[in-house]
Motif scaffolding. Structure first.
Motif, mmCIF file in Angstrom:
data_model
loop_
_atom_site.group_PDB
_atom_site.id
_atom_site.type_symbol
_atom_site.label_atom_id
_atom_site.label_comp_id
_atom_site.label_asym_id
_atom_site.label_seq_id
_atom_site.Cartn_x
_atom_site.Cartn_y
_atom_site.Cartn_z
ATOM 1 N N LEU A 124 26.255 24.434 -17.001
ATOM 2 C CA LEU A 124 27.790 24.536 -17.475
ATOM 3 C C LEU A 124 28.479 24.908 -15.944
ATOM 4 C CD1 LEU A 124 27.939 25.756 -21.075
ATOM 5 C CD2 LEU A 124 28.055 23.437 -20.204
ATOM 6 N N SER A 125 29.725 24.297 -15.771
ATOM 7 C CA SER A 125 30.185 24.903 -14.515
ATOM 8 C C SER A 125 31.946 24.661 -14.886
ATOM 9 C CB SER A 125 30.037 23.773 -13.413
ATOM 10 O OG SER A 125 30.205 22.612 -13.438
ATOM 11 N N ALA A 126 32.571 25.238 -14.148
ATOM 12 C CA ALA A 126 33.932 25.300 -14.036
ATOM 13 C C ALA A 126 34.718 25.262 -12.833
ATOM 14 C CB ALA A 126 34.647 26.222 -14.911
ATOM 15 N N LEU A 127 35.823 24.577 -12.343
ATOM 16 C CA LEU A 127 36.092 24.583 -10.978
ATOM 17 C C LEU A 127 37.650 25.378 -11.256
ATOM 18 C CD1 LEU A 127 36.175 23.341 -8.408
ATOM 19 C CD2 LEU A 127 37.891 21.668 -8.910
ATOM 20 N N GLY A 141 29.071 28.167 -11.981
ATOM 21 C CA GLY A 141 28.437 27.343 -13.212
ATOM 22 C C GLY A 141 27.002 28.230 -13.294
ATOM 23 N N PHE A 142 26.443 27.877 -14.324
ATOM 24 C CA PHE A 142 25.050 28.568 -14.762
ATOM 25 C C PHE A 142 24.241 27.380 -15.393
ATOM 26 C CE2 PHE A 142 22.133 30.677 -17.767
ATOM 27 C CZ PHE A 142 21.617 31.664 -16.925
ATOM 28 N N CYS A 143 22.864 27.423 -15.073
ATOM 29 C CA CYS A 143 21.874 26.460 -15.460
ATOM 30 C C CYS A 143 20.953 27.200 -16.470
ATOM 31 C CB CYS A 143 21.147 25.848 -14.452
ATOM 32 S SG CYS A 143 22.166 24.632 -13.418
ATOM 33 N N VAL A 194 22.178 30.875 -11.237
ATOM 34 C CA VAL A 194 23.663 31.015 -11.017
ATOM 35 C C VAL A 194 24.266 30.200 -9.850
ATOM 36 C CG1 VAL A 194 25.654 32.623 -10.862
ATOM 37 C CG2 VAL A 194 23.420 33.380 -12.074
ATOM 38 N N LEU A 195 25.387 29.404 -10.203
ATOM 39 C CA LEU A 195 25.776 28.429 -9.129
ATOM 40 C C LEU A 195 27.176 28.814 -8.621
ATOM 41 C CD1 LEU A 195 24.626 25.155 -10.705
ATOM 42 C CD2 LEU A 195 23.176 26.659 -9.296
ATOM 43 N N VAL A 196 27.349 29.040 -7.234
ATOM 44 C CA VAL A 196 28.789 29.317 -6.875
ATOM 45 C C VAL A 196 28.844 28.604 -5.734
ATOM 46 C CG1 VAL A 196 30.037 31.085 -5.829
ATOM 47 C CG2 VAL A 196 28.598 31.797 -7.524
ATOM 48 N N SER A 233 25.876 27.417 -3.363
ATOM 49 C CA SER A 233 25.094 28.325 -3.242
ATOM 50 C C SER A 233 24.467 28.775 -4.618
ATOM 51 C CB SER A 233 25.709 29.753 -2.662
ATOM 52 O OG SER A 233 26.404 29.377 -1.540
ATOM 53 N N TYR A 234 23.237 29.192 -4.771
ATOM 54 C CA TYR A 234 22.607 29.439 -6.079
ATOM 55 C C TYR A 234 21.685 30.779 -6.011
ATOM 56 C CZ TYR A 234 18.404 27.387 -4.435
ATOM 57 O OH TYR A 234 17.309 26.845 -3.713
#
Length: 319
Positions: free
Chosen positions: A64-67, A109-111, A117-119, A160-161
């Motif tokens: 899930l991710s958000a801009l 986001g996060f998987c 953790v995605l940035v 980045s993650y």
């Protein structure tokens, strides 16, 4: 490597109706080291656990991710307009504008399956321009045609993650470039103006064109983890005398199962010889490395000890 010695064996007793008892009897008779019932139960438990892990390992990750827009700024570098009358009655207005836009957005986001953790910061810049001609006075009522476009729409995503599936955490970062050199469009418009504002009531695109996006990775760094352990034999390797064969051409059935919790088992092979780790009876032959495998050689020498060697290797070449 799993090794076992196959000898010509005596007539088998009547099979037990319990599959667990059959497995234990086969293991006790065909391997050098006696295997207890507890060993068999642990092996079966590991096999079931490996089946569940393999089922979810191939499942697509759920992310899930958000801009989130963080910064946006528009500036005008050059602007000029001129109005003149045709036949002293009809006003005609020409104009040109060249500007710049600067923005920064952050995708977070996060998987869930990979525990990442995605940035991704996304800085960008572009140079919009506009050339138009209108009939009438746009302070009251005007209509016209407009050529607008964007020069060098460029973005620099920096994905980045941080992965928390193991320790130390898995960390990675990259920087990409996304460039659209030119975008243009031709529009027609109608505007109605009042004392303090102007409203566009018609704005239609007649034609548009864009150059293809250019994407290039500028750099990428990440921590690399290597699997330092070999695959695990979730079911102990054991041998069974092949039935319905002539005594001068005996055969054996070899059963095993190999898994690796940290990486993928990619190869497995079997060989047989007159000494441990030798292959003078049977040259190395490929096996299916990820499923319960039964292998029956064509022939083995009669009346001689035969040493079978099974070798499974993972993607890091650990065997």
């Amino acid at each position: 490597a799993a090794q076992a010695i196959a000898n010509k064996k005596k007539k088998q007793p009547k099979a037990d109706t319990s599959s667990l008892s059959q497995t234990r009897r086969s293991l006790d008779e065909q391997t050098l080291v006696p295997i207890t019932q507890q060993d068999v139960e642990v092996a079966l438990l590991r096999s079931r656990r490996a089946d569940v892990c393999e089922e979810y390992a191939d499942a697509p990750d759920l992310c899930l991710s958000a801009l989130v827009p963080a910064f946006s700024k528009s500036v005008t570098f050059f602007q000029y307009s001129q109005t003149f009358l045709i036949a002293g009655m009809v006003p005609i207005e020409f104009g040109i504008m060249i500007g710049g836009e600067f923005s920064v957005a952050v995708e977070i986001g996060f998987c869930f399956l990979s525990l990442k953790v995605l940035v991704t910061p996304i800085p960008g810049a572009s140079a919009p321009f506009e050339i138009y001609a209108a009939v009438g006075s746009c302070r009251l009522l005007c209509g016209g045609i407009r050529l607008q476009g964007v020069l060098a729409d460029v973005k620099f995503p920096i994905p980045s993650y941080i992965g928390f599936k193991g320790f130390p955490p898995d960390v990675g970062m990259a920087m990409n470039m996304e460039l659209i050199p030119l975008q243009i469009a031709i529009n027609v418009f109608v505007k109605v103006g009042a004392v303090f504002f102007t409203v566009t009531i018609v704005d239609l695109t007649l034609w548009s064109w864009s150059m293809a996006k250019i994407t290039k990775e500028l750099f990428s760094v990440k921590t690399e983890k290597h699997d330092t352990s070999p695959p695990v034999y979730t079911i102990p390797c054991f041998l069974e005398q092949a039935k319905d064969r002539d005594f001068t051409e005996p055969g054996v059935i070899v059963t095993f199962e190999a898994r690796d919790p940290d990486s993928k088992v990619v190869t497995a092979s079997i060989k047989a010889g007159s000494a441990p780790n030798s292959a003078d009876f049977l040259a190395p032959a490929d096996l299916n490395p990820e499923t319960k495998t039964t292998f029956q050689p064509a022939t083995i020498p009669h009346g001689q000890k035969s040493f079978f060697t099974i070798e499974a290797c993972n993607s890091d070449k650990r065997c």
